[in-house]
Design a protein around this motif. Structure first.
Motif, short mmCIF file in Angstrom:
data_model
loop_
_atom_site.label_atom_id
_atom_site.label_comp_id
_atom_site.label_asym_id
_atom_site.label_seq_id
_atom_site.Cartn_x
_atom_site.Cartn_y
_atom_site.Cartn_z
N LEU A 40 0.86 -1.19 0.00
CA LEU A 40 0.00 0.00 0.00
C LEU A 40 0.89 1.23 0.00
O LEU A 40 1.77 1.38 0.86
N LEU A 41 0.67 2.13 -0.94
CA LEU A 41 1.43 3.37 -1.06
C LEU A 41 0.50 4.56 -0.88
O LEU A 41 -0.56 4.63 -1.53
N THR A 42 0.87 5.48 -0.01
CA THR A 42 0.01 6.63 0.28
C THR A 42 0.85 7.82 0.75
O THR A 42 1.87 7.63 1.40
N PRO A 43 0.43 9.04 0.44
CA PRO A 43 1.08 10.23 1.00
C PRO A 43 0.55 10.58 2.38
O PRO A 43 1.00 11.55 3.00
N GLN A 44 -0.41 9.81 2.88
CA GLN A 44 -1.01 10.07 4.19
C GLN A 44 0.06 10.04 5.30
O GLN A 44 0.81 9.07 5.41
N LYS A 45 0.12 11.09 6.10
CA LYS A 45 1.10 11.14 7.18
C LYS A 45 0.75 10.14 8.27
O LYS A 45 -0.41 9.90 8.57
N ASN A 46 1.79 9.54 8.84
CA ASN A 46 1.64 8.58 9.94
C ASN A 46 0.71 7.43 9.57
O ASN A 46 -0.08 6.96 10.39
N ALA A 47 0.80 6.98 8.32
CA ALA A 47 -0.05 5.89 7.85
C ALA A 47 0.16 4.65 8.73
O ALA A 47 1.28 4.30 9.09
N LEU A 48 -0.94 4.01 9.07
CA LEU A 48 -0.89 2.86 9.97
C LEU A 48 -0.26 1.65 9.29
O LEU A 48 -0.57 1.34 8.13
N ASN A 49 0.61 0.98 9.98
CA ASN A 49 1.21 -0.25 9.48
C ASN A 49 0.20 -1.39 9.58
O ASN A 49 -0.80 -1.30 10.30
N HIS A 50 0.48 -2.47 8.86
CA HIS A 50 -0.41 -3.62 8.89
C HIS A 50 0.44 -4.89 8.89
O HIS A 50 1.46 -4.97 8.21
N ALA A 51 -0.01 -5.87 9.62
CA ALA A 51 0.78 -7.10 9.77
C ALA A 51 0.83 -7.93 8.48
O ALA A 51 1.78 -8.69 8.26
N LYS A 52 -0.18 -7.78 7.61
CA LYS A 52 -0.29 -8.67 6.45
C LYS A 52 0.20 -8.06 5.14
O LYS A 52 0.27 -8.77 4.13
N PHE A 53 0.48 -6.76 5.12
CA PHE A 53 1.01 -6.15 3.90
C PHE A 53 1.86 -4.94 4.25
O PHE A 53 1.76 -4.37 5.34
N ASN A 54 2.71 -4.57 3.30
CA ASN A 54 3.65 -3.47 3.49
C ASN A 54 2.95 -2.14 3.25
O ASN A 54 2.23 -1.98 2.27
N VAL A 55 3.17 -1.17 4.15
CA VAL A 55 2.60 0.17 4.01
C VAL A 55 3.73 1.18 3.85
O VAL A 55 4.60 1.28 4.71
#
Length: 349
Positions: A40-55
């Motif tokens: 997952l790619l986003t410019p959102q600040k402090n984007a939440l991490n996830h255990a099943k995919f890379n953020v």
């Protein structure tokens, strides 16, 4: 066919709260469930991490290009985005666009020359997409008009698997009783019709306690709601988890989506409510009209008197019982099972 390396791009993501953010999470988790390797790619600040995919959180076009090169497919959730589509074109990678708003690739906020030019550019880029994906029947039909049947797809926003009334069969038999419980859940912005539904309930409750209106969420209108006099039976509540929202939907008779200037696509709260057996009353925006297709569940957008009329109709026990049966019939369109099946078919195009 087979496992793909998929890059999902979205402008807004958690911890920001909204339909797009939650839908992106559901999309990503579903792609992982289907066996794909996901970033997952986003410019959102402090984007939440996830255990099943890379953020990945970034605004770097250089990083965008490198990420695109290392993936088999790019999916943009939220409409045409120049900053990720251009790198995809240069890297010769296929991309798909999911439109969460019924306006699709058009900016309708003004009619300036700049807006017209940008709308045309978005149309050109969308025409190059491997698939243009609508989240409502209305959006799907509009996409077919613009791009034809070949690369226009339908992927209705579903309810998260959390929302199911299968274990709560007793709830199917609940009929309205005084007071009638209404719920607004989502971002608290004026364009969502917050003040309109407040005015309607105040008018209905002027002489008698008929409706209790509950707001669950956060946003600029939070202060306004917190200062409502409880003698009108209007209450504000903090944002809640999916599990807590499910508990709310067990307790209420109706969900209200009274959006005015905010253009809706296929609101998640509509899917969540219907899957829990809770009818929804919506404003007359095209995407929601096409989804609900029942005049007694639709009021003219921005029309206070029509909103009051429809609420008074639904408070009646006999009317409500029939509406509830109808909503149970259409809820199948919002099932997670259908979503997974359709998502799999789209990815394998």
């Amino acid at each position: 066919m087979g496992t793909k390396r998929i890059l999902v791009y979205t402008e807004n993501y958690l911890p920001s709260i909204g339909g797009l953010e939650n839908n992106t999470l559901l999309l990503c988790e579903s792609l992982v469930l289907l066996g794909h390797h996901l970033t997952l790619l986003t410019p959102q600040k402090n984007a939440l991490n996830h255990a099943k995919f890379n953020v990945l959180e970034s605004k770097s076009l250089y990083l965008f290009y490198n990420q695109v090169k290392n993936h088999d497919l790019v999916m943009i959730n939220g409409g045409v985005s120049f900053k990720i589509i251009i790198p995809s074109i240069f890297a010769l990678k296929p991309f798909m666009i999911i439109y969460q708003m019924a306006t699709l690739f058009k900016d309708i906020r003004n009619n300036s020359l700049k807006t017209k030019v940008l709308n045309k550019l978005r149309w050109v880029l969308a025409k190059l997409a491997k698939a243009n994906i609508g989240v409502s029947q209305y959006s799907f039909l509009e996409l077919k008009k613009a791009f034809g049947r070949h690369n226009s797809k339908l992927l209705i926003n579903p309810a998260d698997p959390t929302f199911s009334n299968q274990d709560d069969d007793h709830y199917d038999d609940i009929l309205p009783k005084t007071p009638f419980q209404c719920l607004f859940a989502g971002r608290l912005i004026e364009g969502k019709g917050v003040s309109l539904i407040v005015d309607a309930v105040k008018e209905i409750n002027k002489y008698k306690e008929v409706i209790h209106l509950h707001f669950v969420g956060d946003g600029p209108e939070r202060g306004f709601l917190q200062h409502q006099n409880t003698k009108h039976f209007i209450y504000y509540h903090e944002p809640v988890s999916k599990e807590q929202l499910k508990e709310w939907l067990k307790k209420v008779h109706l969900t209200v989506i009274p959006s005015t200037s905010h253009i809706e696509g296929s609101p998640l709260i509509m899917a969540e409510s219907l899957m829990m057996g809770v009818p929804v009353l919506v404003s007359s925006q095209p995407a929601m009209v096409a989804s609900v297709q029942k005049s007694n569940l639709i009021f003219e957008s921005g029309d206070l008197n029509d909103l009051i009329k429809k609420l008074n109709f639904l408070v009646d026990a006999a009317s409500y019982s029939n509406i509830k049966k109808y909503c149970k019939l259409i809820s199948v369109d919002y099932s997670y099972t259908n979503y997974i099946k359709n998502l799999k078919a789209i990815i394998n195009v």
